[in-house]
Design a protein around this motif. Structure first.
Motif, PDB file in Angstrom:
ATOM      1  N   ALA A  33       0.837  -1.209   0.000  1.00  0.00           N
ATOM      2  CA  ALA A  33       0.000   0.000   0.000  1.00  0.00           C
ATOM      3  C   ALA A  33       0.868   1.253   0.000  1.00  0.00           C
ATOM      4  N   ILE A  34       1.918   1.246   0.819  1.00  0.00           N
ATOM      5  CA  ILE A  34       2.815   2.408   0.885  1.00  0.00           C
ATOM      6  C   ILE A  34       3.537   2.605  -0.438  1.00  0.00           C
ATOM      7  N   LEU A  35       4.047   1.524  -1.001  1.00  0.00           N
ATOM      8  CA  LEU A  35       4.784   1.624  -2.258  1.00  0.00           C
ATOM      9  C   LEU A  35       3.887   2.113  -3.389  1.00  0.00           C
ATOM     10  N   ARG A  36       2.678   1.595  -3.444  1.00  0.00           N
ATOM     11  CA  ARG A  36       1.747   2.032  -4.502  1.00  0.00           C
ATOM     12  C   ARG A  36       1.365   3.494  -4.308  1.00  0.00           C
ATOM     13  N   GLN A  37       1.215   3.909  -3.059  1.00  0.00           N
ATOM     14  CA  GLN A  37       0.885   5.318  -2.798  1.00  0.00           C
ATOM     15  C   GLN A  37       2.006   6.230  -3.276  1.00  0.00           C
ATOM     16  N   LEU A  38       3.245   5.868  -2.969  1.00  0.00           N
ATOM     17  CA  LEU A  38       4.381   6.679  -3.406  1.00  0.00           C
ATOM     18  C   LEU A  38       4.488   6.716  -4.930  1.00  0.00           C
ATOM     19  N   ALA A  39       4.242   5.578  -5.558  1.00  0.00           N
ATOM     20  CA  ALA A  39       4.295   5.535  -7.022  1.00  0.00           C
ATOM     21  C   ALA A  39       3.213   6.419  -7.628  1.00  0.00           C
ATOM     22  N   GLY A  40       2.032   6.406  -7.024  1.00  0.00           N
ATOM     23  CA  GLY A  40       0.950   7.257  -7.517  1.00  0.00           C
ATOM     24  C   GLY A  40       1.276   8.731  -7.341  1.00  0.00           C
ATOM     25  N   GLN A  41       1.864   9.083  -6.204  1.00  0.00           N
ATOM     26  CA  GLN A  41       2.240  10.475  -5.965  1.00  0.00           C
ATOM     27  C   GLN A  41       3.338  10.929  -6.924  1.00  0.00           C
ATOM     28  N   ALA A  42       4.223  10.012  -7.280  1.00  0.00           N
ATOM     29  CA  ALA A  42       5.303  10.363  -8.202  1.00  0.00           C
ATOM     30  C   ALA A  42       4.757  10.820  -9.542  1.00  0.00           C
ATOM     31  N   GLY A  43       3.667  10.215  -9.967  1.00  0.00           N
ATOM     32  CA  GLY A  43       3.083  10.588 -11.246  1.00  0.00           C
ATOM     33  C   GLY A  43       2.492  11.980 -11.265  1.00  0.00           C
ATOM     34  N   ALA A  44       2.240  12.545 -10.079  1.00  0.00           N
ATOM     35  CA  ALA A  44       1.643  13.875  -9.995  1.00  0.00           C
ATOM     36  C   ALA A  44       2.671  14.971  -9.751  1.00  0.00           C
ATOM     37  N   LEU A  45       3.933  14.628  -9.634  1.00  0.00           N
ATOM     38  CA  LEU A  45       4.962  15.635  -9.386  1.00  0.00           C
ATOM     39  C   LEU A  45       5.171  16.510 -10.618  1.00  0.00           C
ATOM     40  N   ASP A  46       5.453  17.796 -10.373  1.00  0.00           N
ATOM     41  CA  ASP A  46       5.720  18.702 -11.490  1.00  0.00           C
ATOM     42  C   ASP A  46       7.171  19.169 -11.447  1.00  0.00           C
ATOM     43  N   GLY A  47       7.603  19.798 -12.520  1.00  0.00           N
ATOM     44  CA  GLY A  47       8.956  20.340 -12.596  1.00  0.00           C
ATOM     45  C   GLY A  47      10.036  19.283 -12.704  1.00  0.00           C
ATOM     46  N   LEU A  48       9.689  18.107 -13.202  1.00  0.00           N
ATOM     47  CA  LEU A  48      10.675  17.027 -13.303  1.00  0.00           C
ATOM     48  C   LEU A  48      11.531  17.176 -14.552  1.00  0.00           C
ATOM     49  N   ASN A  49      12.802  16.792 -14.430  1.00  0.00           N
ATOM     50  CA  ASN A  49      13.670  16.777 -15.611  1.00  0.00           C
ATOM     51  C   ASN A  49      13.409  15.500 -16.411  1.00  0.00           C
ATOM     52  N   ALA A  50      14.099  15.359 -17.511  1.00  0.00           N
ATOM     53  CA  ALA A  50      13.831  14.235 -18.407  1.00  0.00           C
ATOM     54  C   ALA A  50      14.063  12.890 -17.716  1.00  0.00           C
ATOM     55  N   LYS A  51      15.143  12.774 -16.936  1.00  0.00           N
ATOM     56  CA  LYS A  51      15.454  11.514 -16.254  1.00  0.00           C
ATOM     57  C   LYS A  51      14.384  11.182 -15.220  1.00  0.00           C
ATOM     58  N   ALA A  52      13.963  12.192 -14.447  1.00  0.00           N
ATOM     59  CA  ALA A  52      12.945  11.965 -13.429  1.00  0.00           C
ATOM     60  C   ALA A  52      11.606  11.602 -14.067  1.00  0.00           C
ATOM     61  N   LYS A  53      11.285  12.235 -15.193  1.00  0.00           N
ATOM     62  CA  LYS A  53      10.045  11.909 -15.896  1.00  0.00           C
ATOM     63  C   LYS A  53      10.060  10.466 -16.391  1.00  0.00           C
ATOM     64  N   GLU A  54      11.210  10.044 -16.871  1.00  0.00           N
ATOM     65  CA  GLU A  54      11.340   8.668 -17.350  1.00  0.00           C
ATOM     66  C   GLU A  54      11.081   7.676 -16.214  1.00  0.00           C
ATOM     67  N   SER A  55      11.628   7.980 -15.031  1.00  0.00           N
ATOM     68  CA  SER A  55      11.404   7.107 -13.875  1.00  0.00           C
ATOM     69  C   SER A  55       9.945   7.118 -13.459  1.00  0.00           C
ATOM     70  N   ALA A  56       9.321   8.296 -13.479  1.00  0.00           N
ATOM     71  CA  ALA A  56       7.903   8.395 -13.109  1.00  0.00           C
ATOM     72  C   ALA A  56       7.028   7.623 -14.086  1.00  0.00           C
ATOM     73  N   GLU A  57       7.387   7.658 -15.357  1.00  0.00           N
ATOM     74  CA  GLU A  57       6.627   6.901 -16.358  1.00  0.00           C
ATOM     75  C   GLU A  57       6.780   5.393 -16.138  1.00  0.00           C
ATOM     76  N   ARG A  58       7.982   4.951 -15.767  1.00  0.00           N
ATOM     77  CA  ARG A  58       8.185   3.535 -15.458  1.00  0.00           C
ATOM     78  C   ARG A  58       7.336   3.129 -14.269  1.00  0.00           C
ATOM     79  N   LEU A  59       7.251   3.997 -13.273  1.00  0.00           N
ATOM     80  CA  LEU A  59       6.430   3.709 -12.102  1.00  0.00           C
ATOM     81  C   LEU A  59       4.969   3.559 -12.487  1.00  0.00           C
ATOM     82  N   SER A  60       4.498   4.434 -13.345  1.00  0.00           N
ATOM     83  CA  SER A  60       3.100   4.358 -13.785  1.00  0.00           C
ATOM     84  C   SER A  60       2.821   3.056 -14.514  1.00  0.00           C
ATOM     85  N   ALA A  61       3.792   2.607 -15.301  1.00  0.00           N
ATOM     86  CA  ALA A  61       3.623   1.363 -16.054  1.00  0.00           C
ATOM     87  C   ALA A  61       3.586   0.154 -15.122  1.00  0.00           C
TER      88      ALA A  61
END
Length: 204
Positions: free
Chosen positions: A119-147
């Protein structure tokens, strides 16, 4: 003897026949020994490759055991681990076996921890997808989390969460610290599992 392995074996066989008849020359005996060493090293390098290919093709350790001349699936896997080149710099076959078993013990413990804290891990992954101001590398990681978020196995979230933390900008320091705590905890779980395995082995 700069020949292909099959020809080398035939040449060595001829020299052995000469030696048995007592007509061999010292130079040919030495050359045959050098060639035999080369063939032996080549065969030793081929064996783990063939085992890995067989395993990748679905062959069980039980089926491999008689082909390798051992009596059990455990012995077959142990032989493979002893022969396989090391990624961690272990100098002996036994060290490679121990390193692989340490890794597996750690992986099992971390996977179990991740499932208990899904539950904690899924919550963090969901929050990561809502973060703004991410650079290209961070966006790539957030997209992997969403997948990975939609998959049943939550252990797949751990690597992209750690990767995201490494690329988060300063405005997300608080979130990065939370991810750091997850990383520290999983590393402690892994180390404890490895220490427990080693303690059990030393007490036998």
């Amino acid at each position: 003897m700069d020949e292909d392995p099959a020809q080398t074996v035939r040449t060595v066989r001829d020299v052995v026949a000469e030696a048995r008849s007592g007509v061999s020359e010292p130079e040919r005996l030495l050359a045959a020994l050098v060639a035999l060493k080369t063939v032996r090293e080549q065969l030793a390098a081929w064996e783990p490759e063939l085992i890995a290919a067989a395993r990748a093709g679905g062959t069980s350790w039980t089926a491999l055991a008689p082909a390798l001349g051992v009596a059990s699936r455990q012995a077959a896997e142990r032989r493979f681990l002893r022969l396989r080149p090391s990624d961690g710099g272990e100098s002996t076959g036994e060290a490679r076996v121990d390193a692989e078993r340490d890794r597996r013990a750690g992986d099992r413990a971390v996977a179990e921890w991740a499932r208990r804290n899904s539950a904690i891990l899924r919550q963090l992954a969901g929050q990561a997808g809502a973060l703004d101001g991410l650079n290209a590398k961070a966006k790539e990681s957030a997209e992997r989390l969403s997948a990975v978020l939609g998959e049943d196995d939550v252990t797949g979230l751990l690597a992209p969460l750690a990767d995201l933390r490494a690329h988060l900008p300063r405005e997300h320091t608080g979130f990065a610290e939370r991810l750091g705590e997850i990383g520290m905890h999983t590393e402690q779980v892994r180390r404890s599992a490895v220490d427990d395995r080693r303690d059990r082995n030393s007490s036998r």
